[in-house]
Design an enzyme around this catalytic site. Structure first.
Site, PDB file in Angstrom:
ATOM      1  N   ARG A 103      18.633   7.875 -11.781  1.00 14.41           N
ATOM      2  CA  ARG A 103      18.197   6.725 -10.961  1.00 14.41           C
ATOM      3  C   ARG A 103      19.141   5.585 -11.293  1.00 14.41           C
ATOM      4  NH1 ARG A 103      12.372   4.074  -9.611  1.00 14.41           N
ATOM      5  NH2 ARG A 103      12.469   5.827  -8.198  1.00 14.41           N
ATOM      6  N   HIS A 130      17.134   7.744  -1.332  1.00 15.13           N
ATOM      7  CA  HIS A 130      16.032   8.206  -2.188  1.00 15.13           C
ATOM      8  C   HIS A 130      15.564   9.573  -1.668  1.00 15.13           C
ATOM      9  CE1 HIS A 130      13.046   8.181  -5.164  1.00 15.13           C
ATOM     10  NE2 HIS A 130      12.260   7.206  -4.764  1.00 15.13           N
ATOM     11  N   GLN A 133      12.165  11.210  -2.593  1.00 11.16           N
ATOM     12  CA  GLN A 133      11.055  10.605  -1.859  1.00 11.16           C
ATOM     13  C   GLN A 133      10.923  11.277  -0.491  1.00 11.16           C
ATOM     14  OE1 GLN A 133       8.874   8.019  -2.982  1.00 11.16           O
ATOM     15  NE2 GLN A 133       7.781   8.785  -1.197  1.00 11.16           N
ATOM     16  N   ASP A 219       8.059   0.048   3.264  1.00 12.21           N
ATOM     17  CA  ASP A 219       8.554  -0.024   1.883  1.00 12.21           C
ATOM     18  C   ASP A 219       8.686  -1.511   1.541  1.00 12.21           C
ATOM     19  OD1 ASP A 219       9.849   0.434  -0.569  1.00 12.21           O
ATOM     20  OD2 ASP A 219      11.780   0.944   0.331  1.00 12.21           O
ATOM     21  N   CYS A 255       6.158   4.493   0.117  1.00 16.23           N
ATOM     22  CA  CYS A 255       6.682   5.239  -1.034  1.00 16.23           C
ATOM     23  C   CYS A 255       6.089   4.735  -2.352  1.00 16.23           C
ATOM     24  CB  CYS A 255       8.199   5.143  -1.059  1.00 16.23           C
ATOM     25  SG  CYS A 255       8.787   3.436  -1.042  1.00 16.23           S
ATOM     26  N   ARG A 283       5.293  14.029  -4.595  1.00 17.27           N
ATOM     27  CA  ARG A 283       6.541  13.914  -5.358  1.00 17.27           C
ATOM     28  C   ARG A 283       6.632  15.052  -6.377  1.00 17.27           C
ATOM     29  NH1 ARG A 283       9.235   9.079  -5.816  1.00 17.27           N
ATOM     30  NH2 ARG A 283      10.771  10.402  -6.832  1.00 17.27           N
TER      31      ARG A 283
HETATM   32  N1   CP Z   1       8.462   5.882  -5.015  1.00 16.28           N
HETATM   33  C1   CP Z   1       9.067   5.826  -6.208  1.00 16.28           C
HETATM   34  O1   CP Z   1      10.191   6.277  -6.388  1.00 16.28           O
HETATM   35  O2   CP Z   1       8.324   5.248  -7.196  1.00 16.28           O
HETATM   36  P1   CP Z   1       8.823   4.850  -8.654  1.00 16.28           P
HETATM   37  O3   CP Z   1       9.764   3.688  -8.516  1.00 16.28           O
HETATM   38  O4   CP Z   1       7.564   4.493  -9.378  1.00 16.28           O
HETATM   39  O5   CP Z   1       9.516   6.030  -9.274  1.00 16.28           O
HETATM   40  N1  NVA Z   2      13.273   0.275  -1.801  1.00 17.63           N
HETATM   41  C1  NVA Z   2      12.583   0.331  -3.062  1.00 17.63           C
HETATM   42  C2  NVA Z   2      12.038   1.697  -3.312  1.00 17.63           C
HETATM   43  C3  NVA Z   2      11.286   1.879  -4.596  1.00 17.63           C
HETATM   44  C4  NVA Z   2      10.824   3.290  -4.805  1.00 17.63           C
HETATM   45  C5  NVA Z   2      13.544  -0.083  -4.162  1.00 17.63           C
HETATM   46  O1  NVA Z   2      14.708   0.337  -4.124  1.00 17.63           O
HETATM   47  O2  NVA Z   2      13.141  -0.819  -5.069  1.00 17.63           O
END
Ligand code: CP
Ligand code: NVA
Length: 295
Positions: A103, A130, A133, A219, A255, A283
C-alpha cells in the site's frame, strides 16, 4: 512467469472470473467452517506506507485461514521507510516470502516492486488504483444484483473509482461516473476501459447519474495524502453527498472508511440499503481467491 496484481487489468477477463469464482467458493467454505489450508507454509509481506483497517486485517487473517502467515511492515518497520530503494527492497524481500502486498502513495512504486520482485506483487492501494477493493466490489455487486447491474459512481474519480471503472468494463456492469469538474478519472483509465469492454458514461450531475442505477457507490472526498487539499475539495464536492434523497431505494456501496456528513449521511450508511459491511467482508474472500490464484 511471475504474475502480479498491480491493477484489475493485470488479469484477463477469464482470470478475473476465475478469481471471483475462487472467492465465492472460499467464502462458502469459510462460512461452513471448513479448513482450507491451501497456502500452508506460505508467507505474505505487507508493506504499508498509509494506514489501513480492512486491507491489513483481511490480508492477515486471510493468510492465516489459508494456512500461511502474513508480516505487517509499516513505514517505521523496514528500511524502505528510511531511504532504502524500492528495487532493493523488492529483491531482498523476494528471497524470504512467497508474495508481497504494497500500500503505497505512488503507483509507480508498486509497479517498481513488481518489476524487481521475483514473487507476485499485489497492489493494496495507491494514489491511482485499488484493485483489491474492486474484486470485493464485483463480488458484492454479483451477490446483490448480478454483474449486469447498473452502477452510479458519485464522488471523487481517483483510485477506488479508477479500478472499479476497469472492473466494470471487464464485466457487464453499466457504469456512470459523476464527479465535479476537474476530479474525473484519468482519461488514460477511461480509454483503457473502452479497450477492455466499455468506457463509463461521464457526467458532472449526480442526479442524472443515479436515475437508472441499481447501486450508488461513493468514496471519501479527501483521500489519504490529500489532507492539505481539504478545504478546496470540500468546496468542489458540494452537491455530491449521497443522502436519502439521492439514494432513494437503491443499494449503497462505499469502500470505507466513510466520512459521515461529507460524502455520505449517517442515515444512508445506517439504512438497510447499505451493502458496505458485506463489501468489507468480501475483501477477505476476494483476496483469498486472488492469493490462491497468484500462488
Ligand atoms: N477500503 C479499504 O481499503 O479500507 P482500509 O483503508 O481500511 O484498508
Ligand atoms: N480514496 C480513498 C480510499 C481509501 C480506501 C483513499 O485513497 O484514501
Amino acid at each position: 512467469m511471475t504474475r502480479h496484481f498491480t491493477d484489475v487489468d493485470d488479469l484477463t477477463h477469464a482470470e478475473l472470473a476465475d478469481v471471483l469464482t475462487r472467492a465465492e467458493d472460499l467464502k462458502e467454505r469459510t462460512r461452513r467452517g471448513k479448513a482450507h489450508p491451501e497456502l500452508a507454509g506460505s508467507s505474505l509481506a505487507m508493506i504499508f506506507e498509509k494506514p489501513s483497517t480492512r486491507t491489513r486485517i483481511s490480508f492477515e487473517t486471510g493468510m492465516t485461514q489459508l494456512g500461511g502467515h502474513a508480516l505487517f511492515l509499516g513505514p517505521d518497520d523496514i528500511q524502505l521507510g528510511h531511504g532504502e530503494p524500492v528495487k532493493d527492497t523488492a529483491r531482498a524481500i523476494s528471497r524470504y516470502v512467497d508474495c508481497v502486498m504494497g500500500r503505497m502513495f505512488d503507483h509507480s512504486d508498486v509497479t517498481e516492486l513488481a518489476e524487481y520482485a521475483t514473487v507476485p506483487v499485489i497492489n493494496g492501494l495507491t494514489d491511482d488504483a485499488h484493485p483489491c477493493q474492486t474484486l470485493a466490489d464485483l463480488l458484492t455487486v454479483r451477490e446483490r444484483v448480478g454483474l449486469d447491474a447498473s452502477v452510479a459512481w458519485v464522488g471523487d474519480g481517483n483510485n477506488v473509482c479508477q479500478s472499479f471503472i476497469k472492473g466494470a468494463a471487464m464485466t457487464d456492469i453499466d457504469l456512470t461516473v459523476a464527479t465535479p469538474d476537474g476530479y474525473g478519472p484519468d482519461p488514460v483509465v477511461v480509454d483503457r476501459a473502452a479497450a477492455l469492454g466499455g468506457a463509463p458514461t461521464l457526467t458532472n450531475d449526480p442526479e442524472t447519474a443515479v436515475e437508472s442505477a441499481d447501486i450508488v457507490y461513493t468514496d471519501v472526498w479527501v483521500s489519504m495524502g490529500q489532507e492539505d487539499e481539504r478545504a478546496e475539495k470540500l468546496a468542489a464536492f458540494e452537491g455530491f453527498q449521497v443522502d436519502t434523497d439521492l439514494l432513494g431505494d437503491r443499494t449503497l456501496m462505499h469502500c470505507l472508511p466513510a466520512h459521515r456528513g461529507e460524502e455520505v449521511t449517517d442515515a444512508v450508511l445506517e439504512s438497510d440499503n447499505a451493502a458496505v459491511w458485506q463489501q468489507a467482508e468480501n475483501r477477505l474472500h476476494a483476496q483469498k481467491g486472488l492469493l490462491t490464484f497468484l500462488l
